[in-house]
Design a protein around this motif. Structure first.
Motif, PDB file in Angstrom:
ATOM      1  N   GLU A   1       0.819  -1.215   0.000  1.00  0.00           N
ATOM      2  CA  GLU A   1       0.000   0.000   0.000  1.00  0.00           C
ATOM      3  C   GLU A   1       0.852   1.264   0.000  1.00  0.00           C
ATOM      4  OE1 GLU A   1      -4.009  -0.792   2.376  1.00  0.00           O
ATOM      5  OE2 GLU A   1      -2.317  -1.910   3.226  1.00  0.00           O
ATOM      6  N   VAL A   2       2.024   1.192   0.604  1.00  0.00           N
ATOM      7  CA  VAL A   2       2.927   2.356   0.569  1.00  0.00           C
ATOM      8  C   VAL A   2       3.383   2.626  -0.859  1.00  0.00           C
ATOM      9  CG1 VAL A   2       5.184   3.256   1.266  1.00  0.00           C
ATOM     10  CG2 VAL A   2       3.734   2.110   2.953  1.00  0.00           C
ATOM     11  N   VAL A   3       3.872   1.599  -1.557  1.00  0.00           N
ATOM     12  CA  VAL A   3       4.420   1.835  -2.901  1.00  0.00           C
ATOM     13  C   VAL A   3       3.325   2.164  -3.912  1.00  0.00           C
ATOM     14  CG1 VAL A   3       6.447   0.403  -2.488  1.00  0.00           C
ATOM     15  CG2 VAL A   3       4.434  -0.609  -3.565  1.00  0.00           C
ATOM     16  N   ALA A   4       2.076   1.815  -3.601  1.00  0.00           N
ATOM     17  CA  ALA A   4       0.973   2.117  -4.513  1.00  0.00           C
ATOM     18  C   ALA A   4       0.295   3.449  -4.206  1.00  0.00           C
ATOM     19  CB  ALA A   4      -0.074   1.002  -4.471  1.00  0.00           C
ATOM     20  N   ALA A   5       0.669   4.092  -3.098  1.00  0.00           N
ATOM     21  CA  ALA A   5       0.032   5.354  -2.712  1.00  0.00           C
ATOM     22  C   ALA A   5       0.381   6.466  -3.700  1.00  0.00           C
ATOM     23  CB  ALA A   5       0.468   5.745  -1.304  1.00  0.00           C
ATOM     24  N   THR A   6      -0.502   7.431  -3.818  1.00  0.00           N
ATOM     25  CA  THR A   6      -0.260   8.549  -4.726  1.00  0.00           C
ATOM     26  C   THR A   6       0.819   9.471  -4.151  1.00  0.00           C
ATOM     27  OG1 THR A   6      -1.943   9.952  -3.681  1.00  0.00           O
ATOM     28  CG2 THR A   6      -2.663   8.504  -5.484  1.00  0.00           C
ATOM     29  N   PRO A   7       1.544  10.189  -5.011  1.00  0.00           N
ATOM     30  CA  PRO A   7       2.551  11.130  -4.518  1.00  0.00           C
ATOM     31  C   PRO A   7       1.982  12.145  -3.523  1.00  0.00           C
ATOM     32  CG  PRO A   7       2.844  10.797  -6.868  1.00  0.00           C
ATOM     33  CD  PRO A   7       1.560  10.089  -6.493  1.00  0.00           C
ATOM     34  N   GLU A   8       0.759  12.588  -3.774  1.00  0.00           N
ATOM     35  CA  GLU A   8       0.146  13.592  -2.898  1.00  0.00           C
ATOM     36  C   GLU A   8      -0.034  13.051  -1.489  1.00  0.00           C
ATOM     37  OE1 GLU A   8      -0.343  14.475  -7.001  1.00  0.00           O
ATOM     38  OE2 GLU A   8      -1.049  12.694  -5.902  1.00  0.00           O
ATOM     39  N   ARG A   9      -0.499  11.819  -1.386  1.00  0.00           N
ATOM     40  CA  ARG A   9      -0.710  11.234  -0.059  1.00  0.00           C
ATOM     41  C   ARG A   9       0.616  10.900   0.615  1.00  0.00           C
ATOM     42  NH1 ARG A   9      -4.504   6.625   1.010  1.00  0.00           N
ATOM     43  NH2 ARG A   9      -4.284   7.507   3.092  1.00  0.00           N
TER      44      ARG A   9
END
Length: 233
Positions: free
Chosen positions: A68-76
């Motif tokens: 979930e960390v590597v798939a998170a958006t840059p904004e988040r």
């Protein structure tokens, strides 16, 4: 009398930790490390002169897992103190690499003969997205992959899908069959009434053009659901 510092004493503690962690990874692979330590290895490349363990743990606490960390958006990601452009870039590279590897698995074989690889690819590509995405895998007569395209992106719980557009694209690609894929950001992969209705409309449209809908897969954080497996197709 105070003894002088040895060369090892003079080195920052985190440097020794980095080498020990790399050695554990070399000996045991990723399975030997918990999520936060695997994430530390990625952060080493982005942050060279500080202890990254607190940041790794903060990211896992915020998003839930390495995936979930590597798939998170840059904004988040940037909402977490200590995350800058270098960290975001490294995490995006890992995510892109994971999708490239899993897509390579389905490119080498017919999709129906490598179903687990198809599921792995779909989950890597979409399971942790914050908005619904509707993806189509277009297949040739031998069930080989012609194209993999995101047809639309919607809100957290809805993506508009237009059967005419889907079938027109299938005809453009000379596809004989398609696999429908979309994600449920909520994590619950239970098909909704709208999902079932949309799938039936696509099947009806495909029947008129001799384009078969092999399956509709819903992916989420904790697994997936197959319409064919649920006998909805």
């Amino acid at each position: 009398m105070k003894r002088g510092l040895s060369e090892d004493d003079a080195k920052p503690h985190h440097l020794g930790h980095r080498e020990r962690l790399r050695e554990r990874f070399r000996l045991g692979g990723g399975e030997a490390l918990p999520d936060y330590e695997l994430l530390e290895l990625v952060l080493f490349r982005a942050i060279s002169r500080q202890d990254v363990k607190p940041l790794a743990k903060a990211l896992i606490a915020r998003f839930g897992s390495f995936a979930e960390v590597v798939a998170a958006t840059p904004e988040r990601l940037k909402e977490v103190p200590g995350v800058g452009e270098a960290v975001v870039t490294e995490l995006m590279i890992v995510h892109a690499a994971s999708k490239r590897v899993t897509k390579g698995e389905i490119n080498r074989r017919t999709l129906l003969a490598s179903w687990n690889a198809v599921i792995d690819y779909c989950r890597a590509a979409m399971a942790f997205a914050e908005r619904e995405q509707f993806r189509i895998l277009f297949l040739d007569k031998k069930n080989g992959l012609i194209a993999d395209e995101v047809q639309g992106e919607g809100t957290v719980d809805h993506t508009p899908v237009y059967p005419r557009e889907v079938m027109n694209r299938a005809l453009e690609l000379s596809a004989s069959a398609i696999i429908l894929v979309h994600n449920h950001p909520s994590g619950d992969t239970t098909p909704s009434i709208a999902d079932i209705d949309m799938t039936r409309k696509l099947i009806d449209a495909g029947d008129k053009l001799a384009i078969r809908v092999h399956d509709h897969i819903i992916v989420g954080r904790n697994g997936h659901a197959s319409f064919r497996g649920l006998k909805l197709i």
